[in-house]
Motif scaffolding. Structure first.
Motif, mmCIF file in Angstrom:
data_model
loop_
_atom_site.group_PDB
_atom_site.id
_atom_site.type_symbol
_atom_site.label_atom_id
_atom_site.label_comp_id
_atom_site.label_asym_id
_atom_site.label_seq_id
_atom_site.Cartn_x
_atom_site.Cartn_y
_atom_site.Cartn_z
ATOM 1 N N HIS A 12 -16.777 -14.160 4.290
ATOM 2 C CA HIS A 12 -16.206 -13.334 5.356
ATOM 3 C C HIS A 12 -15.554 -14.131 6.487
ATOM 4 O O HIS A 12 -14.778 -13.554 7.250
ATOM 5 N N ARG A 14 -13.134 -16.327 8.776
ATOM 6 C CA ARG A 14 -11.681 -16.303 8.789
ATOM 7 C C ARG A 14 -11.142 -17.390 9.701
ATOM 8 O O ARG A 14 -11.750 -17.744 10.717
ATOM 9 N N ASP A 83 -3.917 -8.858 4.308
ATOM 10 C CA ASP A 83 -5.074 -9.475 4.949
ATOM 11 C C ASP A 83 -4.771 -10.827 5.581
ATOM 12 O O ASP A 83 -5.682 -11.501 6.067
ATOM 13 N N VAL A 86 -5.574 -10.824 10.760
ATOM 14 C CA VAL A 86 -6.931 -10.360 11.037
ATOM 15 C C VAL A 86 -6.871 -9.335 12.168
ATOM 16 O O VAL A 86 -6.397 -9.643 13.270
ATOM 17 N N ARG A 122 -10.407 2.740 9.673
ATOM 18 C CA ARG A 122 -9.756 2.231 8.457
ATOM 19 C C ARG A 122 -8.568 3.110 8.077
ATOM 20 O O ARG A 122 -7.510 2.610 7.668
ATOM 21 N N LYS A 129 -10.489 -2.673 4.274
ATOM 22 C CA LYS A 129 -11.613 -3.416 4.852
ATOM 23 C C LYS A 129 -11.251 -3.845 6.265
ATOM 24 O O LYS A 129 -10.203 -4.437 6.491
ATOM 25 N N ASP A 131 -11.487 -6.269 9.183
ATOM 26 C CA ASP A 131 -11.789 -7.702 9.221
ATOM 27 C C ASP A 131 -12.941 -8.031 10.165
ATOM 28 O O ASP A 131 -13.796 -8.866 9.857
ATOM 29 N N LEU A 132 -12.952 -7.368 11.328
ATOM 30 C CA LEU A 132 -13.973 -7.623 12.345
ATOM 31 C C LEU A 132 -14.230 -6.317 13.079
ATOM 32 O O LEU A 132 -13.303 -5.698 13.595
ATOM 33 N N GLY A 161 -15.877 -6.867 7.299
ATOM 34 C CA GLY A 161 -16.112 -8.283 7.075
ATOM 35 C C GLY A 161 -17.097 -8.855 8.076
ATOM 36 O O GLY A 161 -18.295 -8.964 7.813
#
Length: 328
Positions: A12, A14, A83, A86, A122, A129, A131-132, A161
């Motif tokens: 996860h 980044r 992706d 982020v 989302r 997904k 990211d944070l 993530g």
């Protein structure tokens, strides 16, 4: 652009740009055309860390928010963004009804709300997904164990993530992280608090945080970062809404104390030496410091963004940094 790693789990973590872009007013006070232009230029410059929330910007039109996430979703789809960028968002502070506020009617941090709010985010962002995902504000009405497990469940399912936390007392952050660790669950790894070179008072209530403290990265939080080097601080409002360089943006009462003039003098001295603006010095001071700090700066025009981007390449000397750190 320069980058740093956030998160520790190989699945996860980044690599994100050392300057994050705040999208709080995109889609509301900053129109779509301008917002898209700023986003395009930020990515062109190598930026890949964008911040929003599910409640931005409810206060502009008395709504529940969501305008910023919706705009970012339209931008992502129109540009084919995947992706490689982020995007961080937040839950917990969305008003439950239009015309109300998170201070008295917030969605909160129950497991049910976390799941449902993340799903709506989302959808608005157009992301499989997140990211944070941050806990935007605290919710003392819900057992902390439930909140911890609610966030961890989304990570386990692959819809989130990394986890972060914002504007909460540090003892609550540590307790939540300890609960997660004891249960073998993912915990908060990114902290988002207001942080700049000027130091605020904590005995003056602010509009956002009536207790006068929880929004700011004070000595306790900075000490926590020293003790927990795997954590990262994302510093929002590093430029104090333009107060460093605009006469029409005076400093708030939080900074009305005897220490402010000395710190301003140090900033201005270094700005003269480097030929940079005071704001660029603030950003460079954060980016190049010993603590893992990522300034989060908004921009309502490409020109503002360009000024902020220039700070990434501003290298302060050891003497200049010592001068900035010495004043109290």
């Amino acid at each position: 652009m320069k980058y740093r790693t956030i998160g520790t789990d190989p699945d996860h973590r980044r690599e994100v740009s050392v300057l994050a872009l705040g999208a709080m007013l995109f889609g509301s006070l900053t129109d779509e055309r301008t917002s898209f232009a700023v986003l395009d230029r930020y990515v062109e410059a190598g930026g890949n860390f964008i911040d929003t929330s599910d409640n931005y910007a409810f206060w502009v039109d008395g709504s529940q928010g969501g305008q910023s996430e919706e705009l970012l979703g339209r931008w992502r789809r129109s540009r084919g963004i995947g992706d490689e960028v982020v995007i961080a968002t937040k839950v917990g502070a969305r008003p439950l009804a239009p015309g109300t506020s998170y201070t008295d009617n917030a969605e909160g941090l129950s497991a049910k709300v976390i799941r449902e709010s993340a799903e709506r985010s989302r959808e608005r962002l157009g992301m499989e997904k997140l990211d944070l995902l941050y806990a935007h504000i605290d919710d003392p009405t819900v057992p902390l164990q439930e909140t911890v497990e609610g966030f961890a469940a989304l990570v386990a399912e692959g819809t989130v993530g990394l986890l972060g936390v914002s504007n909460q007392a540090i003892w609550r952050v540590e307790r939540a992280r300890a609960l997660a660790a004891a249960a073998g669950l993912p915990g908060y790894e990114v902290l988002q608090y207001q942080h700049s070179h000027l130091r605020p008072r904590y005995d003056v209530p602010s509009d956002l945080f009536p207790d006068g403290s929880l929004g700011h990265a004070g000595a306790e939080l900075l000490g926590y970062l020293c003790a927990e080097p795997t954590l990262t601080l994302v510093a929002y409002s590093p430029l104090l809404g333009g107060a460093y360089g605009r006469e029409d943006k005076p400093l708030s009462a939080d900074y009305d104390h005897p220490g402010t003039p000395a710190r301003l003098a140090a900033l201005r001295e270094v700005a003269r030496q480097t030929g940079a603006t005071v704001g660029q010095v603030v950003l460079a001071w954060q980016i190049g410091g010993e603590l893992p700090v990522i300034p989060l700066a908004g921009a309502s025009s490409v020109a503002q963004l360009e000024e902020n981007l220039a700070a990434v390449e501003l290298e302060l000397t050891a003497d200049q940094r010592a001068r900035l750190d010495a004043v109290h």
